[in-house]
Scaffold this active site. Structure first.
Site, mmCIF file in Angstrom:
data_model
loop_
_atom_site.group_PDB
_atom_site.id
_atom_site.type_symbol
_atom_site.label_atom_id
_atom_site.label_comp_id
_atom_site.label_asym_id
_atom_site.label_seq_id
_atom_site.Cartn_x
_atom_site.Cartn_y
_atom_site.Cartn_z
ATOM 1 N N ILE A 79 -31.070 -15.062 -12.159
ATOM 2 C CA ILE A 79 -32.240 -15.912 -12.399
ATOM 3 C C ILE A 79 -32.293 -16.361 -13.866
ATOM 4 O O ILE A 79 -32.633 -17.508 -14.174
ATOM 5 C CB ILE A 79 -33.521 -15.126 -12.033
ATOM 6 C CG1 ILE A 79 -33.507 -14.753 -10.542
ATOM 7 C CG2 ILE A 79 -34.772 -15.907 -12.389
ATOM 8 C CD1 ILE A 79 -34.536 -13.699 -10.143
ATOM 9 N N TYR A 96 -38.662 1.713 -10.215
ATOM 10 C CA TYR A 96 -38.526 0.261 -10.399
ATOM 11 C C TYR A 96 -39.881 -0.416 -10.141
ATOM 12 O O TYR A 96 -40.331 -1.250 -10.930
ATOM 13 C CB TYR A 96 -37.465 -0.295 -9.441
ATOM 14 C CG TYR A 96 -37.311 -1.803 -9.496
ATOM 15 C CD1 TYR A 96 -36.712 -2.424 -10.583
ATOM 16 C CD2 TYR A 96 -37.781 -2.611 -8.455
ATOM 17 C CE1 TYR A 96 -36.586 -3.804 -10.640
ATOM 18 C CE2 TYR A 96 -37.655 -3.992 -8.503
ATOM 19 C CZ TYR A 96 -37.051 -4.584 -9.600
ATOM 20 O OH TYR A 96 -36.943 -5.960 -9.644
ATOM 21 N N GLY A 145 -31.500 -11.540 -20.651
ATOM 22 C CA GLY A 145 -30.754 -11.356 -19.402
ATOM 23 C C GLY A 145 -30.317 -12.674 -18.799
ATOM 24 O O GLY A 145 -30.416 -12.880 -17.595
#
Ligand SMILES: NC(=O)c1ccc[n+]([C@@H]2O[C@H](COP(=O)([O-])OP(=O)(O)OC[C@H]3O[C@@H](n4cnc5c(N)ncnc54)[C@H](OP(=O)(O)O)[C@@H]3O)[C@@H](O)[C@H]2O)c1
Length: 317
Positions: free
Chosen positions: A47, A193, A42
């Site tokens: 980030i 989540y 990712g």
């Protein structure tokens, strides 16, 4: 009256910003990473991109693992332009597909002999309760089951590089997570989540126990509240985020500090099974310390990602 309210709001918001600025941890380690092979998942933005950029700056041989070819290649070009480190490349990885995870590992094994640092950074909030081609809830697979399979399959390469490190990006939301009814579809997307982020911490602690003495260290972290596109798919959270105003969150560069710290710092040598915030060890939820739940989660995970007896022997034996 209105004037007073506006001044009061501005003072409160600047106080929050000041607090964030003063409390944000920074990685001061000057470790050079030349010769180290690093995978960041990712890393197309947020980030992950900032983490990858910093590791490239330190000379690492960097592999960016993203689901979108165009974004992945663009991230590679930006990193090379900014660091002049040419040993940066992209390999496709879509965590919603277990086949894609296996293909990624095969491609990495073909091109690299070892892996020094794996940073499981990719993550998503999914507002729909949609399932993947593997029959797993999408958010759980992106945030937890995909990274579980990826990490397990990469253990032989991590062992070859020992001392090596696995860094798992979790969240403070893990404190609201539960291990009751693993994979239940009854949870809403926010609870789901939080559950996935709790699984991240439980997994990193369980893996650290299983790899103890091998030289592969595993730690998890909370990057803090960071101004990224994480909340883009979430209408409710998007509204909250807008209310909180972008500028009062950490920047992605600040949000990457603890990931970089865990990847490079000498202070973390032989530190394993811990949870970090702002470049310091922090206390994870008591739920993350439950070894019975950890063993159960591991068993469920192993079955769901369909680890073969050969893979279990090769990677965990
Ligand atoms: N931002 C925060 O405040 C915050 C707080 C606590 C924890 N975190 C955690 O920090 C990590 C990074 O998030 P971020 O804030 O930087 O968000 P972000 O900007 O949305 O980045 C998430 C990354 O994950 C990738 N990704 C999403 N689905 C994927 C899939 N199926 N396969 C492979 N990659 C996929 C995204 O790729 P695309 O670009 O293709 O979408 C993107 O590169 C996540 O694990 C998140 O849970 C963030």
């Amino acid at each position: 009256m209105w004037m007073f309210l506006i001044i009061w709001t501005v003072v409160v918001l600047f106080s929050i910003k000041l607090f964030n600025k003063l409390s944000t941890g920074k990685c001061y380690a000057d470790t050079v990473m030349s010769g180290k092979v690093v995978v960041v998942t990712g890393a197309s933005g947020g980030i992950g991109f900032e983490t990858a950029l910093e590791l490239a700056r330190r000379g690492a041989k960097l592999i960016i693992a993203c689901r979108n070819n165009e974004k992945g290649e663009k991230a590679v070009r930006r990193i090379i332009r900014r660091t002049n480190n040419k040993r940066v490349r992209f390999i496709h990885l879509d965590l919603t597909s277990l086949e894609s995870v296996r293909k990624f590992v095969a491609a990495l094994e073909e091109s690299e002999a070892k892996l020094d640092v794996l940073i499981n950074n990719a993550g998503a909030i999914c507002t729909t309760r949609e399932k993947t081609e593997d029959g797993i809830l999408k958010d759980l697979q992106i945030n937890y089951y995909g990274p579980f399979l990826l990490t397990v399959l990469l253990i032989p390469m991590l062992k070859k590089a020992a001392p090596s490190r696995v860094v798992v990006v979790s969240s403070s939301w893990h404190k609201f997570g539960t291990v009751e009814n693993i994979n239940s579809e009854k949870y809403g997307y926010i609870q789901s989540y939080a559950n996935s982020k709790l699984y991240n911490v439980i997994f990193s602690k369980e893996l650290a126990r299983r790899l103890y003495g091998t030289g592969v260290d595993v730690n998890s972290l909370n990057p803090g509240q960071v101004n990224t596109s994480l909340y883009r798919s979430s209408t409710f959270l998007e509204k909250i985020r807008s209310l909180m105003l972008y500028s009062f969150f950490k920047t992605p560069e600040e949000g990457a500090q603890t990931s970089v710290y865990l990847a490079v710092s000498y202070e973390c040598d032989q530190m394993t099974g811990k949870y970090f915030e702002d470049c310091q060890e922090a206390r994870a939820s008591y739920k993350a310390e439950d070894e019975v739940a950890a063993a159960k989660l591991w068993e469920v995970s192993q079955e769901l990602v369909k680890l073969t007896p050969d893979e279990i022997k090769r990677c965990l034996g």
